[in-house]
Design a protein around this motif. Structure first.
Motif, PDB file in Angstrom:
ATOM      1  N   LEU A  57       0.691  -1.058  -0.185  1.00  0.00           N
ATOM      2  CA  LEU A  57       0.140   0.179  -0.122  1.00  0.00           C
ATOM      3  C   LEU A  57       0.926   1.308   0.002  1.00  0.00           C
ATOM      4  O   LEU A  57       2.199   1.463   0.583  1.00  0.00           O
ATOM      5  CB  LEU A  57      -1.098  -0.068   1.176  1.00  0.00           C
ATOM      6  CG  LEU A  57      -2.367  -1.124   1.274  1.00  0.00           C
ATOM      7  CD1 LEU A  57      -2.803  -1.020   3.001  1.00  0.00           C
ATOM      8  CD2 LEU A  57      -3.059  -1.302   0.115  1.00  0.00           C
ATOM      9  N   ALA A  61      -2.589   5.245   1.188  1.00  0.00           N
ATOM     10  CA  ALA A  61      -4.019   4.736   0.629  1.00  0.00           C
ATOM     11  C   ALA A  61      -5.353   5.210   1.670  1.00  0.00           C
ATOM     12  O   ALA A  61      -4.795   5.680   2.758  1.00  0.00           O
ATOM     13  CB  ALA A  61      -3.202   2.953   1.136  1.00  0.00           C
ATOM     14  N   ASP A  62      -5.982   4.853   1.584  1.00  0.00           N
ATOM     15  CA  ASP A  62      -7.499   4.717   1.734  1.00  0.00           C
ATOM     16  C   ASP A  62      -8.048   3.814   2.242  1.00  0.00           C
ATOM     17  O   ASP A  62      -8.184   2.309   1.306  1.00  0.00           O
ATOM     18  CB  ASP A  62      -8.668   5.127   0.594  1.00  0.00           C
ATOM     19  CG  ASP A  62     -10.176   5.399   0.900  1.00  0.00           C
ATOM     20  OD1 ASP A  62     -10.086   5.127   2.320  1.00  0.00           O
ATOM     21  OD2 ASP A  62     -10.240   6.499   1.170  1.00  0.00           O
ATOM     22  N   LYS A  65     -10.756   1.317   1.198  1.00  0.00           N
ATOM     23  CA  LYS A  65     -11.154   1.036  -0.049  1.00  0.00           C
ATOM     24  C   LYS A  65      -9.859  -0.423  -0.770  1.00  0.00           C
ATOM     25  O   LYS A  65     -10.280  -0.678  -1.084  1.00  0.00           O
ATOM     26  CB  LYS A  65     -10.815   2.342  -1.141  1.00  0.00           C
ATOM     27  CG  LYS A  65     -12.134   2.932  -0.954  1.00  0.00           C
ATOM     28  CD  LYS A  65     -11.955   4.418  -1.977  1.00  0.00           C
ATOM     29  CE  LYS A  65     -13.129   5.527  -1.623  1.00  0.00           C
ATOM     30  NZ  LYS A  65     -12.275   6.133  -2.641  1.00  0.00           N
ATOM     31  N   GLU A  66      -8.789  -0.526   0.060  1.00  0.00           N
ATOM     32  CA  GLU A  66      -7.155  -1.231  -0.013  1.00  0.00           C
ATOM     33  C   GLU A  66      -7.142  -1.781   1.765  1.00  0.00           C
ATOM     34  O   GLU A  66      -8.107  -1.099   2.352  1.00  0.00           O
ATOM     35  CB  GLU A  66      -5.996  -0.055  -0.389  1.00  0.00           C
ATOM     36  CG  GLU A  66      -6.770   0.394  -1.797  1.00  0.00           C
ATOM     37  CD  GLU A  66      -5.303   1.369  -2.822  1.00  0.00           C
ATOM     38  OE1 GLU A  66      -4.917   1.005  -3.033  1.00  0.00           O
ATOM     39  OE2 GLU A  66      -5.241   2.535  -1.638  1.00  0.00           O
ATOM     40  N   SER A  67      -6.713  -2.793   0.660  1.00  0.00           N
ATOM     41  CA  SER A  67      -6.210  -3.810   2.532  1.00  0.00           C
ATOM     42  C   SER A  67      -4.927  -3.725   2.516  1.00  0.00           C
ATOM     43  O   SER A  67      -4.424  -4.280   1.160  1.00  0.00           O
ATOM     44  CB  SER A  67      -6.890  -4.446   3.009  1.00  0.00           C
ATOM     45  OG  SER A  67      -8.190  -4.453   2.702  1.00  0.00           O
ATOM     46  N   SER A  69      -1.221  -6.664   2.952  1.00  0.00           N
ATOM     47  CA  SER A  69      -1.665  -8.018   1.940  1.00  0.00           C
ATOM     48  C   SER A  69      -1.981  -8.769   3.226  1.00  0.00           C
ATOM     49  O   SER A  69      -2.736  -9.830   3.783  1.00  0.00           O
ATOM     50  CB  SER A  69       0.299  -7.964   2.245  1.00  0.00           C
ATOM     51  OG  SER A  69       0.646  -7.679   0.427  1.00  0.00           O
ATOM     52  N   GLU A 122       2.709  -5.721   5.718  1.00  0.00           N
ATOM     53  CA  GLU A 122       2.902  -5.655   4.202  1.00  0.00           C
ATOM     54  C   GLU A 122       3.782  -8.118   4.544  1.00  0.00           C
ATOM     55  O   GLU A 122       3.514  -8.330   3.461  1.00  0.00           O
ATOM     56  CB  GLU A 122       3.640  -5.093   3.594  1.00  0.00           C
ATOM     57  CG  GLU A 122       2.805  -4.413   2.970  1.00  0.00           C
ATOM     58  CD  GLU A 122       1.516  -4.235   2.392  1.00  0.00           C
ATOM     59  OE1 GLU A 122       1.428  -5.189   1.013  1.00  0.00           O
ATOM     60  OE2 GLU A 122       0.231  -3.431   2.248  1.00  0.00           O
ATOM     61  N   ARG A 163     -10.326  10.395   3.466  1.00  0.00           N
ATOM     62  CA  ARG A 163      -9.914   8.913   3.059  1.00  0.00           C
ATOM     63  C   ARG A 163      -9.466   7.992   4.851  1.00  0.00           C
ATOM     64  O   ARG A 163      -9.034   9.423   5.250  1.00  0.00           O
ATOM     65  CB  ARG A 163      -8.455   9.092   2.654  1.00  0.00           C
ATOM     66  CG  ARG A 163      -7.409   8.445   2.504  1.00  0.00           C
ATOM     67  CD  ARG A 163      -6.020   8.405   2.029  1.00  0.00           C
ATOM     68  NE  ARG A 163      -5.234   9.584   3.050  1.00  0.00           N
ATOM     69  CZ  ARG A 163      -4.532   9.568   3.681  1.00  0.00           C
ATOM     70  NH1 ARG A 163      -4.432   7.978   3.927  1.00  0.00           N
ATOM     71  NH2 ARG A 163      -3.382  10.324   4.476  1.00  0.00           N
TER      72      ARG A 163
END
Length: 204
Positions: A57, A61-62, A65-67, A69, A122, A163
């Motif tokens: 990421l 990052a938001d 909407k994102e995650s 690993s 990650e 965000r």
């Protein structure tokens, strides 16, 4: 005279053969060098692709909407190995400016020891482990019961926008709540959602 011409002819023939052989060797070496260059280029492209895919990421990052690993459940499992099980009473995800990486912070009480385990979001590596003595008896948190992350986030987004740059689920003073940190064009907004009462409060 005939003998001289014969010798001259043989000499020219050998010279031509030698030149042809040298030319073939040079062509072969050139082809090998080109092949090695192609291999090096392919390896470089592969390494660049690997670096790009493992970069994870971005720092802005938001999280709505994102995650990362590593899933929260996996981070908790890793932390429990460090704490030899115990009661998980908190988990937080945000971007660590010091390490320039997204990290989970998992809090676990085992007996009279309170563990604070930081995990890279990650690659799942344990970054740091801190231990403190405590007499607290916190409630165990559950990422799915009585309220999931998505359910809590939906309630929080009814009260704030922007965000999502961090969140946590924590047990404190016999109350368990999600806390969401929003960045709305530079304005920081903190929204808390009680998992039992579904009460939502905003601190901006």
């Amino acid at each position: 005279m005939i003998l001289a011409f014969a010798l001259t002819g043989c000499s020219n023939g050998e010279s031509g053969a030698d030149q042809t052989s040298e030319t073939d060797d040079q062509t072969s070496e050139t082809n090998e060098a080109a092949s090695e260059a192609d291999d090096d280029s392919a390896e470089t492209e592969s390494e660049d692709s690997t670096a790009s895919s493992s970069s994870g990421l971005p720092d802005d990052a938001d999280l709505s909407k994102e995650s990362p690993s590593v899933a929260p459940e996996d981070a908790i499992a890793t932390a429990q190995k460090e704490a030899k099980d115990g009661t998980v009473h908190g988990i937080e995800l945000d971007f660590d400016e010091r390490d320039k990486a997204w990290q989970y912070e998992v809090k676990i009480i085992n007996g009279t020891t309170d563990f604070d385990v930081e995990i890279d979001a990650e690659n799942g590596d344990v970054v740091d482990v801190e231990k403190d003595s405590t007499d607290d008896k916190e409630k165990a948190i559950d990422l799915s019961d009585p309220m999931t992350f998505d359910e809590a986030l939906e309630l929080a987004q009814d009260k704030a926008s922007g965000r999502l740059d961090g969140w946590k689920l924590e047990s404190d003073d016999d109350r368990i709540e999600y806390q969401f940190d929003f960045d709305d064009e530079g304005e920081e907004i903190e929204v808390s959602v009680d998992v039992e009462s579904k009460n939502v409060s905003v601190d901006d």
